[in-house]
Motif scaffolding. Structure first.
Motif, short mmCIF file in Angstrom:
data_model
loop_
_atom_site.label_atom_id
_atom_site.label_comp_id
_atom_site.label_asym_id
_atom_site.label_seq_id
_atom_site.Cartn_x
_atom_site.Cartn_y
_atom_site.Cartn_z
N GLN A 47 0.80 -1.39 0.05
CA GLN A 47 0.10 -0.05 0.17
C GLN A 47 0.86 1.40 0.19
OE1 GLN A 47 -2.58 -0.55 3.43
NE2 GLN A 47 -4.13 -1.47 2.24
N LEU A 50 1.95 1.44 -3.35
CA LEU A 50 1.23 2.12 -4.61
C LEU A 50 0.91 3.65 -4.22
CD1 LEU A 50 -1.24 -0.91 -4.48
CD2 LEU A 50 0.19 -0.13 -6.69
N ALA A 51 0.96 4.03 -2.85
CA ALA A 51 0.64 5.34 -2.76
C ALA A 51 1.78 5.94 -3.33
CB ALA A 51 0.47 5.62 -1.28
N GLU A 53 3.68 5.43 -5.94
CA GLU A 53 3.52 5.35 -7.32
C GLU A 53 2.20 6.17 -7.86
OE1 GLU A 53 5.67 4.27 -9.55
OE2 GLU A 53 6.88 3.05 -8.17
N SER A 54 1.46 6.31 -7.08
CA SER A 54 0.03 7.30 -7.30
C SER A 54 0.37 8.61 -7.18
CB SER A 54 -1.09 6.83 -6.38
OG SER A 54 -1.45 5.63 -6.63
N ALA A 57 2.48 9.50 -10.29
CA ALA A 57 1.68 9.54 -11.57
C ALA A 57 1.16 10.81 -11.48
CB ALA A 57 0.72 8.58 -11.57
N GLY A 58 0.52 11.42 -10.29
CA GLY A 58 -0.08 12.79 -10.21
C GLY A 58 1.04 13.91 -10.82
N LEU A 79 -0.96 7.41 -16.60
CA LEU A 79 -1.52 6.04 -16.49
C LEU A 79 -0.56 4.92 -17.03
CD1 LEU A 79 -5.26 6.61 -17.07
CD2 LEU A 79 -4.34 5.79 -14.77
N PHE A 82 2.56 4.83 -14.66
CA PHE A 82 2.01 4.16 -13.54
C PHE A 82 1.89 2.58 -13.67
CE2 PHE A 82 -1.29 2.23 -10.80
CZ PHE A 82 -1.04 2.51 -9.82
#
Length: 118
Positions: A47, A50-51, A53-54, A57-58, A79, A82
């Protein structure tokens, strides 16, 4: 064939280098503290990852959207970046910097060629 696919792939590569430089050289202390806060608020290393990587991506979404003045291109760039990051981290564990950048550039170029080059 128009070259917008090439420009987007190049800009995404520049954005990735910019992200790495800003986060690890300019805002290093803040980035480490933010990582600790995220780690404490999530339940697993997956998690937390993933946070991270998110958020990356932002960052790419913002940079690419501003450069091309087009949020659709920004979403596509964020996207695909990511998805590639998630996929190669799961399936290819050890990868040098040059291999990492080359993998991203090739797959992102093919992705944008399919969308804008045909």
């Amino acid at each position: 064939m128009e070259l917008i696919w090439f420009y987007v792939a190049i800009m995404l590569a520049i954005s990735d280098v910019l992200h790495t430089t800003l986060m690890w050289k300019v805002f290093n202390n803040f980035y480490i503290i933010l990582g600790g806060l995220i780690q404490q608020s999530t339940h697993s290393a997956w998690q937390t990852w993933l946070a991270h990587e998110s958020m990356e991506a932002g960052f790419h979404f913002i940079v690419v959207s501003i450069v091309f003045l087009n949020p659709i291109i920004g979403i596509q760039a964020a996207l695909i970046h990511f998805v590639i990051d998630i996929t190669h981290t799961i399936f290819i564990r050890d990868m040098g910097v040059l291999e990492h950048r080359a993998l991203h550039f090739v797959i992102e170029s093919l992705f944008f060629m399919l969308i804008y080059g045909l």
